[in-house]
Scaffold this motif. Sequence first.
Motif, mmCIF file in Angstrom:
data_model
loop_
_atom_site.group_PDB
_atom_site.id
_atom_site.type_symbol
_atom_site.label_atom_id
_atom_site.label_comp_id
_atom_site.label_asym_id
_atom_site.label_seq_id
_atom_site.Cartn_x
_atom_site.Cartn_y
_atom_site.Cartn_z
ATOM 1 N N ARG A 185 0.831 -1.215 0.000
ATOM 2 C CA ARG A 185 0.000 0.000 0.000
ATOM 3 C C ARG A 185 0.861 1.258 0.000
ATOM 4 O O ARG A 185 0.483 2.267 -0.581
ATOM 5 N N LEU A 235 -1.187 4.228 -1.824
ATOM 6 C CA LEU A 235 -2.472 4.188 -1.121
ATOM 7 C C LEU A 235 -2.312 4.635 0.323
ATOM 8 O O LEU A 235 -3.277 5.009 0.982
ATOM 9 N N LEU A 269 -1.778 -2.445 -9.806
ATOM 10 C CA LEU A 269 -1.952 -3.123 -8.521
ATOM 11 C C LEU A 269 -3.093 -4.115 -8.609
ATOM 12 O O LEU A 269 -4.174 -3.799 -9.105
ATOM 13 N N TYR A 308 -8.108 -8.531 -2.204
ATOM 14 C CA TYR A 308 -9.547 -8.616 -2.421
ATOM 15 C C TYR A 308 -9.806 -8.047 -3.797
ATOM 16 O O TYR A 308 -9.516 -6.884 -4.056
ATOM 17 N N ALA A 309 -10.308 -8.884 -4.680
ATOM 18 C CA ALA A 309 -10.468 -8.471 -6.068
ATOM 19 C C ALA A 309 -11.202 -7.130 -6.155
ATOM 20 O O ALA A 309 -12.328 -6.994 -5.702
ATOM 21 N N ALA A 310 -10.511 -6.135 -6.717
ATOM 22 C CA ALA A 310 -11.060 -4.776 -6.806
ATOM 23 C C ALA A 310 -11.851 -4.628 -8.085
ATOM 24 O O ALA A 310 -11.482 -3.874 -8.975
ATOM 25 N N VAL A 311 -12.936 -5.362 -8.182
ATOM 26 C CA VAL A 311 -13.782 -5.262 -9.363
ATOM 27 C C VAL A 311 -15.201 -4.945 -8.917
ATOM 28 O O VAL A 311 -15.572 -5.205 -7.782
ATOM 29 N N LYS A 361 -15.337 -1.925 0.203
ATOM 30 C CA LYS A 361 -14.912 -2.896 -0.812
ATOM 31 C C LYS A 361 -13.596 -2.482 -1.449
ATOM 32 O O LYS A 361 -13.128 -1.377 -1.286
ATOM 33 N N GLY A 362 -13.019 -3.399 -2.210
ATOM 34 C CA GLY A 362 -11.704 -3.158 -2.806
ATOM 35 C C GLY A 362 -11.698 -2.130 -3.924
ATOM 36 O O GLY A 362 -10.649 -1.618 -4.285
ATOM 37 N N ILE A 363 -12.873 -1.814 -4.455
ATOM 38 C CA ILE A 363 -12.919 -0.977 -5.656
ATOM 39 C C ILE A 363 -12.293 0.414 -5.436
ATOM 40 O O ILE A 363 -11.684 0.982 -6.336
ATOM 41 N N ASP A 415 -9.697 1.063 -3.614
ATOM 42 C CA ASP A 415 -8.244 0.907 -3.756
ATOM 43 C C ASP A 415 -7.840 0.939 -5.224
ATOM 44 O O ASP A 415 -6.824 1.516 -5.589
ATOM 45 N N ARG A 416 -8.640 0.283 -6.043
ATOM 46 C CA ARG A 416 -8.369 0.316 -7.477
ATOM 47 C C ARG A 416 -8.387 1.768 -7.966
ATOM 48 O O ARG A 416 -7.456 2.228 -8.609
#
Lengths: 318, 266
Positions: free
Chosen positions: A48, A53, A81, A85-88, B87-89, B91-92
């Motif tokens: 991070r 981040l 990156l 945890y999948a950032a979708v 949620k992770g979004i 961070d993206r």
Amino acid sequence: MTDAIVAEGLVKRYGSVVALNGLDLKVPEGTIMGLLGPNGAGKTTAVRVFTTLLDADEGSARVAGLDVRKQANELRKSIGLSGQYAAVDDNLTGFENLDMVGRLYHLGRVRSRERARELLARFDLEDAADRPVKGYSGGMRRRLDLAGALVAKPSVLFLDEPTTGLDPRSRLGMWDVIEELVKGGTTLLLTTQYLEEADRLADQIAVIDHGKVIAEGTADQLKDQVGGERLELSVATPAELGTARSTLADLAVGAMESDERQHHLTVPVAGGSAVLMEAIRRLDGESVKVLDIGLRRPTLDDVFLALTGHHAEGDDKK
Amino acid sequence: MKLLQALADGSVVAKRNLIKIKRVPDLLVFSTAAPIMFVLLFAYVFGGSIDIPGMDYREFLMAGIFAQTVLFGATITGSGLAEDITKGIIDRFRSLPMARSAVLVGRTTSDLVNNALVIVIMMVTGLIVGWRIRSSPLEALAGVALLLLFAYAFSWAMAWIGLLVRSPEVFNNASFIFIFPITYIANTFVQSERLPAVLRHIAEWNPVSAVTAAARELFGNTSPLSPPPDVWPLQHPVLASLGWVVIFLLIFVPLANYQYKRAVAR
């Protein structure tokens, strides 16, 4: 060779918890660094900081020649990156997810779409491209997330525990994908809890514990410190244990350990399955009744035990 | 150039949020079902007991319903952001070279579009139960625009609260504590002059009263028999509403941005 990632004395505290405790790291350009450590060692915190981040409390870090704090905006253009945890976005389709990322990298409308289709094809997601991510499997999600990290063809890539939580088949698939993608000369920093994974993918491994690098080297160098492979077997009687000991003595590359009560023998060996076959042949020749025999490779826990004297257990804090 | 980029990034995020409305249509259904029920309840159940001198209660009611609907619609901003940061979004988004403001701008913009959809549905519902626009089309359009503008400013306050509490569930409960009094201690469903003294003062200075009064004025739903209001915001409701919009934006845009930075830097 220049270094793509340089960290000097990174410190990050969360209240009384010290997540990073003077982390130093150098990753040469075009190489793969595996950051190996248990939960709570500080791997995610380090990633991070490198990906802008999070600001470290002390120390400095440069990625692709840019200061992560002072040149964060510039830096974000050249890194990718993919997190734990999948950032979708579940409500978007695979295509919409990647198209959105492309637009936010400012690739433009046309190029974003092309790139999205390209990546979906490359990651074997073409059939699912226009379905909402909600219906994807864990492995598909990870692949999509990884594709998201690659949209802008970053020169430095960060993968935070890319296979944690995946079933063995998806893990193998992910490894193939990662091996394929670093052939192009991308610098990769990969965090993992699995020695096997670091061994297979990384050129160099940094073992991290309590927010600090405690050992660094190639997988082989680390394994030498740990003691490499061992043959472990159990027999039925104490007499047989003695026979096994003498029969296998010349296969051992170090001191053998035997447990008289459990009738259990540990033999440090080198040479892999050939040694295992030889051992079985010899024991069979001596009519030793073997209850269980196996070749054990060092695990992260063994590395930790050897390096720190404690087991690789950690709390689940970042 | 930088501003254009920020707006472009914001619109990409807004598009992402709007796709959710398309994929999860229940959201739109339920955010309109409740206000439609309110219309039916007040028009047919309570309305008979509420007497507005000189006009039909349903004409009086609809501006209040509109104000309530867009305020409730604006709360989506808070729960949406609270959900995103769990949620992770996010961070993206933060690892991308996009404008820092885009997540907030995109969120408030998509909620504005959602509110515009909802208000059209509510106007049709109003027309069905007997509400009529008695002003010019231009004034009516101004009325809709003012309601949406007010809701937009209000959604920045909701953004701040959503980022403060960081959990969609907590936000939903927390926002009610705030949104119920501001919506109902007002002239939305009854005339503020008829409230007991203390409540009456609160209602008269309540920003929601100003925007409701402004909507009534712009839709031509005022009664010739109502006594002239004795406080400035209700005498000049359009101006007062615009004033509230400016005040809300000045306070909550910086607060929300500050809280966003704090909420994500962990």
